[in-house]
Design a protein around this motif. Structure first.
Motif, PDB file in Angstrom:
ATOM      1  N   VAL A 111       1.287  -0.918   0.136  1.00 25.80           N
ATOM      2  CA  VAL A 111      -0.140  -0.250  -0.221  1.00 25.80           C
ATOM      3  C   VAL A 111       0.878   1.152   0.218  1.00 25.80           C
ATOM      4  N   LYS A 112       0.902   1.929  -1.207  1.00 32.78           N
ATOM      5  CA  LYS A 112       1.539   3.128  -0.858  1.00 32.78           C
ATOM      6  C   LYS A 112       1.063   4.409  -0.804  1.00 32.78           C
ATOM      7  N   VAL A 113       1.175   5.213   0.850  1.00 36.49           N
ATOM      8  CA  VAL A 113       0.756   5.924   0.986  1.00 36.49           C
ATOM      9  C   VAL A 113       1.510   7.391   0.410  1.00 36.49           C
ATOM     10  N   HIS A 114       0.015   8.450   0.118  1.00 30.79           N
ATOM     11  CA  HIS A 114       0.451   9.547  -0.804  1.00 30.79           C
ATOM     12  C   HIS A 114       0.244  10.831  -0.139  1.00 30.79           C
ATOM     13  N   ILE A 115       1.339  11.597   0.111  1.00 31.90           N
ATOM     14  CA  ILE A 115       1.545  12.614   1.364  1.00 31.90           C
ATOM     15  C   ILE A 115       1.026  13.999   0.338  1.00 31.90           C
ATOM     16  N   HIS A 116      -0.098  15.179   0.697  1.00 27.96           N
ATOM     17  CA  HIS A 116      -0.479  16.148  -0.292  1.00 27.96           C
ATOM     18  C   HIS A 116       0.040  16.869   0.440  1.00 27.96           C
ATOM     19  N   SER A 117       0.525  18.058  -0.226  1.00 29.37           N
ATOM     20  CA  SER A 117       1.178  18.643   0.494  1.00 29.37           C
ATOM     21  C   SER A 117       0.276  20.034   0.744  1.00 29.37           C
ATOM     22  N   PRO A 118      -0.029  20.482   1.279  1.00 30.66           N
ATOM     23  CA  PRO A 118      -0.909  21.676   1.689  1.00 30.66           C
ATOM     24  C   PRO A 118      -1.530  23.000   0.594  1.00 30.66           C
ATOM     25  N   GLU A 119      -0.564  23.349  -0.515  1.00 30.96           N
ATOM     26  CA  GLU A 119      -1.004  23.762  -1.382  1.00 30.96           C
ATOM     27  C   GLU A 119      -2.089  22.486  -2.517  1.00 30.96           C
ATOM     28  N   SER A 120      -1.726  21.841  -2.029  1.00 28.54           N
ATOM     29  CA  SER A 120      -2.112  20.372  -2.680  1.00 28.54           C
ATOM     30  C   SER A 120      -3.891  20.428  -2.345  1.00 28.54           C
ATOM     31  N   ILE A 121      -3.852  20.128  -0.971  1.00 25.51           N
ATOM     32  CA  ILE A 121      -5.218  19.467  -0.591  1.00 25.51           C
ATOM     33  C   ILE A 121      -6.291  21.024  -0.340  1.00 25.51           C
ATOM     34  N   ILE A 138     -17.727  19.172   4.616  1.00 21.74           N
ATOM     35  CA  ILE A 138     -16.150  18.943   5.451  1.00 21.74           C
ATOM     36  C   ILE A 138     -15.685  17.420   4.924  1.00 21.74           C
ATOM     37  N   ASP A 139     -17.284  16.642   5.877  1.00 26.30           N
ATOM     38  CA  ASP A 139     -17.750  15.182   5.395  1.00 26.30           C
ATOM     39  C   ASP A 139     -17.023  14.635   3.944  1.00 26.30           C
ATOM     40  N   LYS A 140     -17.624  15.870   2.623  1.00 30.09           N
ATOM     41  CA  LYS A 140     -18.192  15.101   1.779  1.00 30.09           C
ATOM     42  C   LYS A 140     -16.519  15.725   1.512  1.00 30.09           C
ATOM     43  N   LEU A 141     -16.174  16.760   1.386  1.00 39.23           N
ATOM     44  CA  LEU A 141     -15.190  16.875   0.255  1.00 39.23           C
ATOM     45  C   LEU A 141     -13.751  15.836   1.304  1.00 39.23           C
ATOM     46  N   LEU A 142     -13.755  15.439   2.508  1.00 39.75           N
ATOM     47  CA  LEU A 142     -13.555  14.377   3.008  1.00 39.75           C
ATOM     48  C   LEU A 142     -13.786  13.076   2.384  1.00 39.75           C
ATOM     49  N   LEU A 144     -13.448  12.680  -0.874  1.00 42.86           N
ATOM     50  CA  LEU A 144     -12.810  12.980  -1.963  1.00 42.86           C
ATOM     51  C   LEU A 144     -11.399  12.485  -2.015  1.00 42.86           C
ATOM     52  N   PHE A 145     -11.213  12.485  -0.458  1.00 46.24           N
ATOM     53  CA  PHE A 145      -9.660  11.473  -0.450  1.00 46.24           C
ATOM     54  C   PHE A 145      -9.003  10.427   0.021  1.00 46.24           C
ATOM     55  N   PRO A 146      -8.868   8.768  -0.566  1.00 43.82           N
ATOM     56  CA  PRO A 146      -8.747   7.963  -0.027  1.00 43.82           C
ATOM     57  C   PRO A 146      -7.918   7.475   1.452  1.00 43.82           C
ATOM     58  N   GLU A 147      -7.954   6.539   2.008  1.00 49.20           N
ATOM     59  CA  GLU A 147      -7.489   6.416   3.176  1.00 49.20           C
ATOM     60  C   GLU A 147      -6.171   6.101   3.004  1.00 49.20           C
ATOM     61  N   ASN A 148      -4.774   6.040   1.909  1.00 55.19           N
ATOM     62  CA  ASN A 148      -3.931   6.255   1.930  1.00 55.19           C
ATOM     63  C   ASN A 148      -3.510   7.309   1.648  1.00 55.19           C
ATOM     64  N   GLU A 149      -4.240   8.330   1.577  1.00 51.20           N
ATOM     65  CA  GLU A 149      -3.155   9.228   1.211  1.00 51.20           C
ATOM     66  C   GLU A 149      -3.323  10.527   2.671  1.00 51.20           C
ATOM     67  N   ASN A 150      -3.997  10.250   4.131  1.00 43.61           N
ATOM     68  CA  ASN A 150      -3.099  10.085   5.115  1.00 43.61           C
ATOM     69  C   ASN A 150      -4.110  11.282   4.721  1.00 43.61           C
ATOM     70  N   VAL A 151      -5.248  12.381   5.374  1.00 41.92           N
ATOM     71  CA  VAL A 151      -5.851  13.905   5.295  1.00 41.92           C
ATOM     72  C   VAL A 151      -6.858  13.633   6.244  1.00 41.92           C
ATOM     73  N   ASP A 152      -7.733  14.419   7.360  1.00 43.33           N
ATOM     74  CA  ASP A 152      -8.102  14.265   8.351  1.00 43.33           C
ATOM     75  C   ASP A 152      -9.477  15.382   7.842  1.00 43.33           C
ATOM     76  N   LYS A 153      -9.887  15.591   8.892  1.00 41.70           N
ATOM     77  CA  LYS A 153     -10.807  16.693   8.809  1.00 41.70           C
ATOM     78  C   LYS A 153     -10.216  17.937   9.289  1.00 41.70           C
ATOM     79  N   ASN A 154      -9.425  18.277  10.452  1.00 44.62           N
ATOM     80  CA  ASN A 154      -8.497  19.329  10.447  1.00 44.62           C
ATOM     81  C   ASN A 154      -7.784  19.232   9.154  1.00 44.62           C
ATOM     82  N   THR A 155      -7.385  18.195   8.880  1.00 42.37           N
ATOM     83  CA  THR A 155      -6.787  19.072   7.470  1.00 42.37           C
ATOM     84  C   THR A 155      -6.981  19.687   6.828  1.00 42.37           C
TER      85      THR A 155
END
Length: 245
Positions: A111-121, A138-142, A144-155
């Protein structure tokens, strides 16, 4: 002839018969020995030598060391081969094997973990809110990101706050409403933008104006009271238009 002479003759005959019997026995023994010697000479194993002294058959010599029968092994091998052939020809078993193989291959994939930059998000959130036909949460926006992209509500919230700051000096603004977030035109440019949707003043019928006057004068008022005062039934279209306006 006297009795003594008869006895002598009988004794002589008995002796001759015994001698002939002894001679026949010796001949048969010699023949048997010669037959055994001839069988040994041509390479065959005498029966006496192949059997134990007690005449029993050595069963253990005819079986493998582990005690299993060679015939049973061959039958088991044949049964396994037939079972394998029938399993290969069974479509249900083939489908199950394919599913199992695909599942194992999926599990074995790293499983490849994709890390987004703040600008990309921020860019993704901005585009999603802009493309949505209504306010988006916010839940709908969240989602859009798969689990392996490591994005949460705070981000997501941090990206929205930064976008709100960036749009403060522009003609549109990002605001939060009850159902989520949306872009809208700012108040200082609204008079010019509103000209895109110029509407002619709508002409209202006399029945609608009478109904509106009764509602304004007698409110709260029911539909039955309005019909009693006017003397006619109130159209559903009139009520719908008043509610929309």
């Amino acid at each position: 002839m006297s009795d003594d002479s008869k006895k002598n003759e009988i004794n002589n005959e008995l002796q001759n018969s015994d001698e002939s019997l002894n001679t026949d026995d010796s001949l048969s023994t010699e023949d048997t020995a010669s037959t055994v010697e001839s069988q040994s000479a041509d390479g065959s194993i005498p029966v006496e030598d192949s059997l134990p002294a007690d005449g029993s058959i050595p069963v253990e010599d005819s079986l493998p060391a582990d005690g299993s029968s060679q015939v049973e092994d061959s039958l088991l091998a044949e049964g396994s081969q037939q079972a394998s052939n029938s399993a290969i020809n069974d479509p249900d078993i083939l489908a199950s094997l394919k599913e199992l193989s695909s599942a194992q291959s999926e599990v074995s994939k790293p499983v490849k973990v994709h890390i987004h930059s703040p600008e990309s998000i921020q860019h993704i959130v901005e585009a999603a809110i802009m493309a949505a036909s209504k306010a988006i949460s916010i839940d709908k926006l969240l989602s859009l990101f798969p689990e392996n992209e490591n994005v949460d509500k705070n981000t997501i919230r941090q990206a929205i706050d930064q976008l709100m700051k960036d749009y403060q000096t522009r003609g549109v603004e990002l605001i939060e409403v009850s159902s989520g977030f949306r872009f809208q035109v700012t108040q200082n440019v609204a008079p010019w933008v509103s000209r895109l949707w110029e509407e002619r003043p709508q002409k209202y019928s006399r029945a609608l104006l009478e109904t509106l006057a009764l509602v304004a004068y007698r409110q709260p008022v029911t539909r039955g009271e309005i019909e009693e005062i006017r003397g006619v039934s109130v159209s559903s279209q009139i009520m719908r238009t008043l509610v929309e306006r």
